[in-house]
Design an enzyme around this catalytic site. Structure first.
Site, PDB file in Angstrom:
ATOM      1  N   GLY A   1      24.192 -12.780  -6.690  1.00 52.31           N
ATOM      2  CA  GLY A   1      25.487 -12.098  -6.841  1.00 52.31           C
ATOM      3  C   GLY A   1      25.324 -10.696  -7.413  1.00 52.31           C
ATOM      4  O   GLY A   1      25.883  -9.731  -6.872  1.00 52.31           O
TER       5      GLY A   1
ATOM      6  N   THR B   1      21.762 -17.051 -10.032  1.00 52.60           N
ATOM      7  CA  THR B   1      20.760 -16.997  -8.956  1.00 52.60           C
ATOM      8  C   THR B   1      20.089 -15.626  -8.854  1.00 52.60           C
ATOM      9  O   THR B   1      19.050 -15.507  -8.202  1.00 52.60           O
ATOM     10  CB  THR B   1      21.443 -17.240  -7.600  1.00 52.60           C
ATOM     11  OG1 THR B   1      22.481 -16.242  -7.452  1.00 52.60           O
ATOM     12  CG2 THR B   1      22.055 -18.630  -7.525  1.00 52.60           C
ATOM     13  N   GLY B   2      20.726 -14.617  -9.398  1.00 56.60           N
ATOM     14  CA  GLY B   2      20.284 -13.228  -9.189  1.00 56.60           C
ATOM     15  C   GLY B   2      20.878 -12.636  -7.912  1.00 56.60           C
ATOM     16  O   GLY B   2      20.807 -11.427  -7.691  1.00 56.60           O
TER      17      GLY B   2
ATOM     18  N   HIS C   1       7.089   5.654   2.777  1.00 60.22           N
ATOM     19  CA  HIS C   1       8.054   4.947   1.925  1.00 60.22           C
ATOM     20  C   HIS C   1       9.242   5.843   1.590  1.00 60.22           C
ATOM     21  O   HIS C   1      10.386   5.384   1.576  1.00 60.22           O
ATOM     22  CB  HIS C   1       7.370   4.441   0.657  1.00 60.22           C
ATOM     23  CG  HIS C   1       6.351   3.381   0.943  1.00 60.22           C
ATOM     24  ND1 HIS C   1       6.617   2.293   1.743  1.00 60.22           N
ATOM     25  CD2 HIS C   1       5.048   3.261   0.554  1.00 60.22           C
ATOM     26  CE1 HIS C   1       5.530   1.543   1.841  1.00 60.22           C
ATOM     27  NE2 HIS C   1       4.564   2.113   1.127  1.00 60.22           N
TER      28      HIS C   1
ATOM     29  N   ASP D   1      25.785 -11.933 -16.596  1.00 63.59           N
ATOM     30  CA  ASP D   1      27.019 -12.713 -16.711  1.00 63.59           C
ATOM     31  C   ASP D   1      26.751 -13.854 -17.703  1.00 63.59           C
ATOM     32  O   ASP D   1      25.708 -13.882 -18.380  1.00 63.59           O
ATOM     33  CB  ASP D   1      27.525 -13.174 -15.333  1.00 63.59           C
ATOM     34  CG  ASP D   1      26.690 -14.310 -14.728  1.00 63.59           C
ATOM     35  OD1 ASP D   1      25.678 -14.725 -15.335  1.00 63.59           O
ATOM     36  OD2 ASP D   1      27.052 -14.787 -13.630  1.00 63.59           O
ATOM     37  N   HIS D   2      27.676 -14.804 -17.790  1.00 64.75           N
ATOM     38  CA  HIS D   2      27.542 -15.886 -18.781  1.00 64.75           C
ATOM     39  C   HIS D   2      26.286 -16.726 -18.585  1.00 64.75           C
ATOM     40  O   HIS D   2      25.696 -17.203 -19.541  1.00 64.75           O
ATOM     41  CB  HIS D   2      28.801 -16.775 -18.759  1.00 64.75           C
ATOM     42  CG  HIS D   2      29.070 -17.385 -17.417  1.00 64.75           C
ATOM     43  ND1 HIS D   2      29.410 -16.629 -16.314  1.00 64.75           N
ATOM     44  CD2 HIS D   2      29.037 -18.684 -16.998  1.00 64.75           C
ATOM     45  CE1 HIS D   2      29.576 -17.439 -15.276  1.00 64.75           C
ATOM     46  NE2 HIS D   2      29.353 -18.672 -15.666  1.00 64.75           N
TER      47      HIS D   2
ATOM     48  N   HIS E   1       6.924   0.307  -3.065  1.00 64.26           N
ATOM     49  CA  HIS E   1       7.365   0.590  -1.690  1.00 64.26           C
ATOM     50  C   HIS E   1       8.826   1.014  -1.598  1.00 64.26           C
ATOM     51  O   HIS E   1       9.161   1.888  -0.810  1.00 64.26           O
ATOM     52  CB  HIS E   1       7.178  -0.649  -0.807  1.00 64.26           C
ATOM     53  CG  HIS E   1       5.747  -0.994  -0.553  1.00 64.26           C
ATOM     54  ND1 HIS E   1       5.323  -1.619   0.593  1.00 64.26           N
ATOM     55  CD2 HIS E   1       4.624  -0.800  -1.308  1.00 64.26           C
ATOM     56  CE1 HIS E   1       4.015  -1.796   0.552  1.00 64.26           C
ATOM     57  NE2 HIS E   1       3.559  -1.317  -0.607  1.00 64.26           N
TER      58      HIS E   1
ATOM     59  N   CYS F   1      22.101 -13.043 -13.273  1.00 64.76           N
ATOM     60  CA  CYS F   1      23.188 -14.021 -13.113  1.00 64.76           C
ATOM     61  C   CYS F   1      22.496 -15.361 -12.857  1.00 64.76           C
ATOM     62  O   CYS F   1      21.296 -15.490 -13.083  1.00 64.76           O
ATOM     63  CB  CYS F   1      24.183 -13.606 -12.019  1.00 64.76           C
ATOM     64  SG  CYS F   1      23.543 -13.588 -10.337  1.00 64.76           S
TER      65      CYS F   1
HETATM   66  C1  RB5 Z   1      28.123 -18.415 -11.803  1.00 66.63           C
HETATM   67  O1  RB5 Z   1      28.408 -19.772 -11.728  1.00 66.63           O
HETATM   68  C2  RB5 Z   1      27.237 -18.016 -10.651  1.00 66.63           C
HETATM   69  O2  RB5 Z   1      27.953 -18.097  -9.446  1.00 66.63           O
HETATM   70  C3  RB5 Z   1      26.709 -16.603 -10.850  1.00 66.63           C
HETATM   71  O3  RB5 Z   1      26.002 -16.530 -12.041  1.00 66.63           O
HETATM   72  C4  RB5 Z   1      25.734 -16.106  -9.791  1.00 66.63           C
HETATM   73  O4  RB5 Z   1      24.686 -16.984  -9.597  1.00 66.63           O
HETATM   74  C5  RB5 Z   1      26.307 -15.625  -8.532  1.00 66.63           C
HETATM   75  O5  RB5 Z   1      25.604 -15.205  -7.609  1.00 66.63           O
END
Ligand code: RB5
Length: 144
Positions: A70, A67-68, A134, A8-9, A98, A65
């Site tokens: 989403g 946090t990774g 596994h 994403d952005h 695994h 993204c």
């Molecule tokens: C975008 O602001 C943020 O919510 C997205 O990149 C991600 O971290 C969602 O889990």
């Protein structure tokens, strides 16, 4: 091996660093992520990468993204997709061995590019152990 990459952005800059690594190592990739945008919706890119793997157009995926989280939630809703959110090399290796994870999720706001590229390198160079226990557990993941 063909790698599907999506972002994403928030993951755009990190994607460029990962693409540099892929190109330097002659690893073929398809880019399903967004370009330089102010905002975007991460499920779009997670689903595009997941579909490329489901259709066997690509072997492994990398999703980025903020946090990774989403992208990993979105990808893990798709049949046959096992997305692992890894911010250390131990996990990246263990999840290939695994869980036979087929997607690596990264948080661009969590790890810097140096560590992220090492995690990608570890993920792509690790293999599923093929051990029965596994395989059995992965099979159980597919059951309702
Ligand atoms: C975008 O602001 C943020 O919510 C997205 O990149 C991600 O971290 C969602 O889990």
């Amino acid at each position: 091996m063909v790698v599907a990459i999506g972002n994403d952005h928030t993951g755009y800059e990190l994607k460029l660093e990962i693409i540099k690594y892929l190109e330097k190592n002659n690893i073929e990739y398809k880019d399903f992520g967004c370009g330089k945008l102010k905002t975007s919706d991460y499920p779009i890119y997670a689903k595009a990468v997941g579909r490329a793997i489901q259709k066997k157009e690509c072997d492994l995926g990398i999703l980025i993204c903020g946090t990774g989280i989403g992208v990993s939630i979105a990808a893990n809703k798709m049949k046959g997709i096992r997305a692992a959110l890894c911010h250390d090399c131990f996990s990246a290796e263990a999840t290939r061995e695994h869980n036979n994870a087929n997607v690596l999720a990264l948080g661009a706001r969590v790890v810097g590019p140096g560590l992220a590229v090492k995690i990608v390198d570890t993920f792509l160079n690790s293999r599923f152990s093929e051990e029965e226990r596994h395989k059995r557990r992965i099979q159980m993941l597919e059951e309702e």
